[in-house]
Write a protein that holds these residues in place. Structure first.
Motif, short mmCIF file in Angstrom:
data_model
loop_
_atom_site.label_atom_id
_atom_site.label_comp_id
_atom_site.label_asym_id
_atom_site.label_seq_id
_atom_site.Cartn_x
_atom_site.Cartn_y
_atom_site.Cartn_z
N LEU A 12 0.84 -1.18 0.00
CA LEU A 12 0.00 0.00 0.00
C LEU A 12 0.88 1.24 0.00
O LEU A 12 1.73 1.41 0.87
CB LEU A 12 -0.90 -0.02 1.24
N ASP A 13 0.70 2.10 -1.00
CA ASP A 13 1.40 3.39 -1.07
C ASP A 13 0.44 4.46 -0.57
O ASP A 13 -0.69 4.57 -1.06
CB ASP A 13 1.81 3.71 -2.51
N VAL A 14 0.91 5.25 0.41
CA VAL A 14 0.07 6.28 1.01
C VAL A 14 0.83 7.59 1.02
O VAL A 14 2.01 7.62 1.36
CB VAL A 14 -0.32 5.90 2.46
N SER A 15 0.15 8.66 0.64
CA SER A 15 0.77 9.99 0.76
C SER A 15 -0.25 10.93 1.37
O SER A 15 -1.45 10.81 1.15
CB SER A 15 1.27 10.49 -0.59
N TRP A 16 0.26 11.88 2.15
CA TRP A 16 -0.61 12.82 2.84
C TRP A 16 -0.76 14.09 2.02
O TRP A 16 0.23 14.71 1.62
CB TRP A 16 0.01 13.22 4.18
N GLU A 55 -9.66 -5.58 -10.38
CA GLU A 55 -10.89 -5.59 -9.58
C GLU A 55 -10.56 -5.73 -8.10
O GLU A 55 -11.18 -5.09 -7.25
CB GLU A 55 -11.80 -6.76 -10.01
N THR A 56 -9.59 -6.58 -7.78
CA THR A 56 -9.19 -6.78 -6.38
C THR A 56 -8.54 -5.51 -5.84
O THR A 56 -8.81 -5.11 -4.70
CB THR A 56 -8.23 -7.97 -6.26
N LEU A 65 -8.86 -0.65 -2.30
CA LEU A 65 -8.82 0.80 -2.17
C LEU A 65 -10.16 1.36 -1.69
O LEU A 65 -10.19 2.26 -0.84
CB LEU A 65 -8.42 1.44 -3.49
N THR A 66 -11.25 0.82 -2.19
CA THR A 66 -12.57 1.28 -1.77
C THR A 66 -12.79 1.05 -0.29
O THR A 66 -13.25 1.95 0.45
CB THR A 66 -13.68 0.56 -2.58
N ARG A 67 -12.44 -0.14 0.18
CA ARG A 67 -12.63 -0.47 1.60
C ARG A 67 -11.70 0.38 2.49
O ARG A 67 -12.11 0.81 3.57
CB ARG A 67 -12.36 -1.96 1.83
N LEU A 92 -10.03 -8.97 2.20
CA LEU A 92 -9.72 -8.10 1.06
C LEU A 92 -9.25 -8.90 -0.15
O LEU A 92 -9.54 -8.55 -1.29
CB LEU A 92 -8.67 -7.07 1.45
N MET A 93 -8.51 -9.96 0.10
CA MET A 93 -7.93 -10.76 -0.99
C MET A 93 -8.72 -12.06 -1.22
O MET A 93 -8.21 -13.00 -1.82
CB MET A 93 -6.47 -11.09 -0.68
#
Length: 192
Positions: A47-51, A75-76, A81-83, A111-112
């Protein structure tokens, strides 16, 4: 407190929590990577996250576009990302990175759940070739055949028949030599 002060405090907390953790990587003071699952696990994802500037009053930007996630179906990725965005919306106004990371770890199997590994173009091409020929799969090394000189090939063909087999009785001379060396009477087939 301003957004920048909140970010600084959360950054210090993340550094202390994940110090020495190989799953967490700080790319910059506002950009992070977090691996959910073990490296060998086919259900792991990065997971890549930026503020954004207004974080934590606005949701962080999350992405699964890294190379590590190439085997995950679009799709996965969208489901994950939606969740995660739903979780981020419910935590707006608070420091949420630890909460998001831990939620993703706890819910990795959900999730998977429908995850089917995607093969990339190189694997797909080699799989198609394997169906039509006996070529080895990509990633496996082909065994090299021993290269023989012309004289070695001539000797082999002069000793063998057209099937590559040695003629019957080709080693009888050696049997006679062994009997002579051991001072034994010659084998019964030569007593005629």
């Amino acid at each position: 407190m301003t957004a920048n002060e909140d970010q600084e405090m959360e950054l210090e907390a993340l550094r202390s929590i994940y110090e020495g953790d190989e799953c967490f990587k700080e790319n910059s003071s506002v950009s992070f990577q977090f691996r959910i699952g073990e490296l060998e696990d086919s259900r792991a994802f990065m997971l890549d996250v930026s503020w954004p500037e207004a974080y934590p009053e606005s949701a962080p930007q999350m992405s699964l576009d890294g190379f590590f996630n190439n085997r995950i179906a679009p799709e996965t990725k969208q489901l994950i990302l939606t969740r995660l965005e739903e979780q981020a919306e419910s935590n707006l106004g608070t420091a949420m990175m630890y909460t998001l990371f831990e939620w993703a770890k706890d819910n990795q199997l959900d999730l998977m759940e429908n995850h089917q590994p995607v093969s990339n173009a190189v694997t797909a091409i080699s799989d198609n070739n394997n169906m039509t020929s006996n070529a080895p799969a990509a990633g496996k090394k082909r065994e090299k055949k021993e290269q023989l000189s012309k004289s070695q090939k001539r000797r082999i063909t002069s000793r063998t028949d057209n099937k590559g087999e040695l003629p019957r009785g080709w080693d009888w001379v050696d049997v006679v030599k062994v009997y002579r060396l051991l001072h034994l009477p010659s084998p019964p087939i030569f007593d005629r």
